[in-house]
Scaffold this motif. Structure first.
Motif, PDB file in Angstrom:
ATOM      1  N   PRO A 148      15.543   0.699 -17.186  1.00 14.82           N
ATOM      2  CA  PRO A 148      14.943   0.089 -15.996  1.00 14.82           C
ATOM      3  C   PRO A 148      15.693  -1.034 -15.561  1.00 14.82           C
ATOM      4  O   PRO A 148      15.544  -1.248 -14.109  1.00 14.82           O
ATOM      5  N   LEU A 149      16.218  -1.834 -16.283  1.00 15.12           N
ATOM      6  CA  LEU A 149      16.704  -3.259 -15.842  1.00 15.12           C
ATOM      7  C   LEU A 149      17.997  -2.845 -15.079  1.00 15.12           C
ATOM      8  O   LEU A 149      18.513  -3.431 -14.137  1.00 15.12           O
ATOM      9  N   ALA A 150      18.823  -1.983 -15.577  1.00 18.73           N
ATOM     10  CA  ALA A 150      20.043  -1.270 -14.847  1.00 18.73           C
ATOM     11  C   ALA A 150      19.562  -0.954 -13.455  1.00 18.73           C
ATOM     12  O   ALA A 150      20.195  -1.316 -12.385  1.00 18.73           O
TER      13      ALA A 150
ATOM     14  N   ILE B  66       9.164  -1.493 -13.945  1.00 16.15           N
ATOM     15  CA  ILE B  66       8.727  -1.895 -15.198  1.00 16.15           C
ATOM     16  C   ILE B  66       7.387  -1.344 -15.687  1.00 16.15           C
ATOM     17  O   ILE B  66       6.843  -2.060 -16.606  1.00 16.15           O
ATOM     18  N   ARG B  67       6.365  -0.840 -14.789  1.00 16.55           N
ATOM     19  CA  ARG B  67       5.301  -0.672 -15.141  1.00 16.55           C
ATOM     20  C   ARG B  67       4.870   0.277 -16.348  1.00 16.55           C
ATOM     21  O   ARG B  67       3.898  -0.045 -17.255  1.00 16.55           O
TER      22      ARG B  67
ATOM     23  N   LYS C  27       0.877  -1.237  -0.118  1.00 14.31           N
ATOM     24  CA  LYS C  27       0.169  -0.136  -0.144  1.00 14.31           C
ATOM     25  C   LYS C  27       0.812   1.078   0.049  1.00 14.31           C
ATOM     26  O   LYS C  27       0.536   2.107  -0.586  1.00 14.31           O
ATOM     27  N   CYS C  28       1.970   1.228   0.627  1.00 16.35           N
ATOM     28  CA  CYS C  28       3.187   2.428   0.464  1.00 16.35           C
ATOM     29  C   CYS C  28       3.304   2.677  -1.018  1.00 16.35           C
ATOM     30  O   CYS C  28       3.138   3.801  -1.246  1.00 16.35           O
ATOM     31  N   LEU C  29       3.399   1.516  -1.548  1.00 16.98           N
ATOM     32  CA  LEU C  29       3.936   1.649  -3.052  1.00 16.98           C
ATOM     33  C   LEU C  29       2.725   2.263  -4.089  1.00 16.98           C
ATOM     34  O   LEU C  29       2.811   2.456  -5.158  1.00 16.98           O
ATOM     35  N   LEU C  30       1.441   2.248  -3.429  1.00 18.83           N
ATOM     36  CA  LEU C  30       0.074   2.482  -4.255  1.00 18.83           C
ATOM     37  C   LEU C  30       0.457   4.230  -4.427  1.00 18.83           C
ATOM     38  O   LEU C  30      -0.217   4.466  -5.479  1.00 18.83           O
ATOM     39  N   ALA C  31       1.256   4.895  -3.833  1.00 18.84           N
ATOM     40  CA  ALA C  31       1.598   6.218  -4.115  1.00 18.84           C
ATOM     41  C   ALA C  31       2.196   6.517  -5.390  1.00 18.84           C
ATOM     42  O   ALA C  31       1.716   7.274  -6.271  1.00 18.84           O
ATOM     43  N   ILE C  32       2.837   5.566  -6.050  1.00 14.76           N
ATOM     44  CA  ILE C  32       3.683   5.536  -7.407  1.00 14.76           C
ATOM     45  C   ILE C  32       2.660   5.102  -8.180  1.00 14.76           C
ATOM     46  O   ILE C  32       2.523   5.675  -9.395  1.00 14.76           O
TER      47      ILE C  32
ATOM     48  N   HIS D 102       8.377   7.248 -22.532  1.00 19.13           N
ATOM     49  CA  HIS D 102       9.900   7.701 -22.059  1.00 19.13           C
ATOM     50  C   HIS D 102       9.724   8.426 -20.658  1.00 19.13           C
ATOM     51  O   HIS D 102      10.291   8.346 -19.817  1.00 19.13           O
ATOM     52  N   GLY D 103       8.979   9.434 -20.918  1.00 21.44           N
ATOM     53  CA  GLY D 103       8.586  10.296 -19.720  1.00 21.44           C
ATOM     54  C   GLY D 103       8.135   9.465 -18.489  1.00 21.44           C
ATOM     55  O   GLY D 103       8.606   9.690 -17.331  1.00 21.44           O
ATOM     56  N   LEU D 104       7.322   8.862 -18.720  1.00 15.73           N
ATOM     57  CA  LEU D 104       6.449   7.960 -17.723  1.00 15.73           C
ATOM     58  C   LEU D 104       7.514   6.959 -17.212  1.00 15.73           C
ATOM     59  O   LEU D 104       7.712   6.804 -16.031  1.00 15.73           O
ATOM     60  N   THR D 105       8.451   6.602 -17.749  1.00 19.96           N
ATOM     61  CA  THR D 105       9.660   5.439 -17.376  1.00 19.96           C
ATOM     62  C   THR D 105      10.484   6.489 -16.527  1.00 19.96           C
ATOM     63  O   THR D 105      10.671   5.677 -15.479  1.00 19.96           O
ATOM     64  N   ALA D 106      10.860   7.614 -16.948  1.00 21.06           N
ATOM     65  CA  ALA D 106      11.874   8.442 -15.967  1.00 21.06           C
ATOM     66  C   ALA D 106      11.256   8.777 -14.946  1.00 21.06           C
ATOM     67  O   ALA D 106      11.923   8.657 -13.747  1.00 21.06           O
ATOM     68  N   ILE D 107       9.649   9.156 -14.693  1.00 17.24           N
ATOM     69  CA  ILE D 107       9.025   9.524 -13.516  1.00 17.24           C
ATOM     70  C   ILE D 107       8.825   8.323 -12.580  1.00 17.24           C
ATOM     71  O   ILE D 107       9.143   8.436 -11.241  1.00 17.24           O
ATOM     72  N   ALA D 108       8.692   7.023 -13.165  1.00 13.70           N
ATOM     73  CA  ALA D 108       8.668   5.947 -12.327  1.00 13.70           C
ATOM     74  C   ALA D 108       9.926   5.477 -11.926  1.00 13.70           C
ATOM     75  O   ALA D 108       9.867   5.127 -10.731  1.00 13.70           O
ATOM     76  N   MET D 109      10.956   5.593 -12.510  1.00 15.91           N
ATOM     77  CA  MET D 109      12.354   5.406 -11.778  1.00 15.91           C
ATOM     78  C   MET D 109      12.578   6.401 -10.684  1.00 15.91           C
ATOM     79  O   MET D 109      13.173   5.985  -9.542  1.00 15.91           O
TER      80      MET D 109
END
Length: 481
Positions: free
Chosen positions: A428-430, A345-346, A259-264, A300-307
């Motif tokens: 993301p894999l790195a 990887i979402r 649930k903490c990670l639901l914020a992401i 790409h932007g979504l991936t950067a934000i996720a990381m």
């Protein structure tokens, strides 16, 4: 051209629609303060039961009302008959489900859990009631959204959110370290919301039932219902298996970490909802369906934000859990880095799921998610007895990766994927490799290693996105020069 009204309504729907997820996050400190990990673990299981009941009672009309509303909206009399029939049908299903579970629930709980403190009476039956009441509310949400009642949609959801959250907190104060507080508060709030919604439906559409109109929806509803049940098993059945194989406290701190990670998830889902209509518009104009530079930029932007969010969460949440929660919850800290891998990887998963919606290709989805559900449940039963709670996390990650691979296999012949691998895959894999390395080598002390992970993420993103950042800097400089 996208109108201001469309943007306003999209914002309202995103905000109000995310309130249930926001509620789960905002109530966590209260759960941690008033409930032990054991009681919170039981609460998570009962909430999962309520959600499964909601899925059955809703009977996927939360999805089909979107489509069939527009088929009948030009005939007000027929539309009224359809809407009234939908809610009468749902109430009929509610009665059938409630009666069946009232008669069999006790033995089902004994068979599944084999634990004296996981009983159907009284909290199981209250969870069934919660699921029934929330099903009607959920279908009404879909009706308000598809009929473009944005203001009413926001008011209704804010009212229900405030009511349930307020009664839950009050219940926790009155009955600390007991299920009566959160479950009782939620069912009372859900009943008031249910009554308000039902009154509005009867007042506007009357009471009438047309079986023919309902029957027309079943070709849509049945596959959608199967999909929703599969998603429940993929996302929630792990709590029940952990309870069976480990303990209530383990379910408690596992659910806290999740649930903490639901914020992401809250942020990523909101951003995806914002740009997804533009992606659909681009694909619709194509003769040969494929990803484009513009589409890729969104992801790409979504991936950067996720990381960034993952690195921040791994650094921040251990402090928050340590400050707000008692010692019985502290093992959650060790699970957060591993659970966060899914969110790294979402964006890739969203990227590969996008074409299925864009070209309306849903045929293989039941097969994909049946495989993913069976794989995850099998891995849960296999790994948890061997390596404990981390087995549940690894089962989740493996099934998530399998889902991504299957989505690519089933779509790449119908939709040409032109991916920038360095941004959507290798970066993301790195980060995942770095997370796993720090987690299992203990090379640094935990807090220092988490800070080092954050610095590594920032450095990698600056390098991978150096061209985009340079262009952004040049554009901004020209604008203000």
């Amino acid at each position: 051209m996208i109108s201001g009204r469309f943007i306003k309504h999209s914002f309202i729907y995103t905000l109000a629609g995310s309130l249930p997820m926001a509620s789960a996050i905002l109530l966590m400190p209260f759960y941690g303060y008033f409930l032990t990990a054991e009681v919170f673990g039981l609460l998570s299981v009962y909430f999962a039961v309520a959600l499964l009941v909601q899925i059955f009672v809703t009977y996927s009309f939360d999805a089909s009302v979107y489509v069939f509303y527009h088929e009948h909206k030009h005939d007000k009399q027929k539309l009224a008959a359809f809407i009234s029939s939908v809610f009468i049908f749902i109430l009929g299903v509610s009665v059938i489900v409630s009666v069946l579970l009232s008669l069999t629930g006790y033995w089902l709980f004994e068979f599944i859990f084999d634990k004296e403190d996981v009983s159907f009476y009284p909290f199981g039956i209250l969870s069934v009631a919660t699921g029934v009441l929330q099903a009607v509310f959920k279908v009404n949400n879909s009706l308000l959204q598809t009929s473009e009642k944005a203001t009413q949609f926001l008011k209704t959801n804010l009212f229900s959110f405030s009511l349930i959250a307020g009664l839950t907190i009050a219940g926790l104060f009155l009955y600390p370290d007991s299920l009566w507080g959160p479950i009782g508060g939620k069912v009372i709030g859900a009943f008031i919301s249910f009554s308000w919604v039902l009154y509005g439906i009867v007042k506007k559409y009357g009471i009438q039932f047309n079986w023919t109109l309902i029957k027309e929806t079943f070709s849509f509803n049945h596959p959608s219902l199967i999909y929703q049940i599969q998603q429940w098993f993929i996302n929630y059945y792990d709590r029940i298996i952990i309870l069976i194989l480990l303990s209530k406290a383990t379910v408690g701190y596992y659910d806290l970490a999740a649930k903490c990670l639901l914020a992401i998830d809250f942020i990523l889902a909101g951003l995806n909802t914002t740009f997804f209509p533009k992606v659909l518009g681009i694909v619709k104009q194509q003769e040969v369906k494929s990803s484009t530079i513009e589409i890729n930029r969104y992801y790409h932007g979504l991936t950067a934000i996720a990381m960034l969010l993952v690195a921040t969460s791994i650094f921040v949440f251990p402090y928050l859990i340590d400050f707000f929660f008692p010692k019985s919850y502290l093992p959650a800290i060790g699970l957060i880095p591993l659970l966060s891998i899914m969110y790294v990887i979402r964006p890739l998963r969203l990227y590969l799921a996008m074409p299925f919606a864009a070209i309306k290709y849903s045929k293989p989805l039941p097969v994909i998610y049946l495989f993913v559900a069976v794989l995850k449940i099998s891995l849960l039963f296999f790994l948890i007895p061997i390596i404990g709670i981390e087995g549940a996390v690894f089962a989740t990650i493996v099934s998530y990766v399998a889902e991504i691979i299957l989505l690519f296999i089933f779509i790449h012949k119908k939709f040409k994927i032109k991916m920038n691998a360095s941004k959507l895959l290798w970066s993301p894999l790195a980060l995942i490799l770095f997370i796993v390395t720090i987690k299992y080598t203990n090379f640094f002390a935990d807090k220092i290693s988490n800070l080092f992970l954050f610095a590594f993420t920032i450095t990698m993103l600056l390098f991978v996105y150096r061209k985009e950042l340079t262009q952004l800097y040049q554009t901004t400089s020209k604008k203000f020069s």
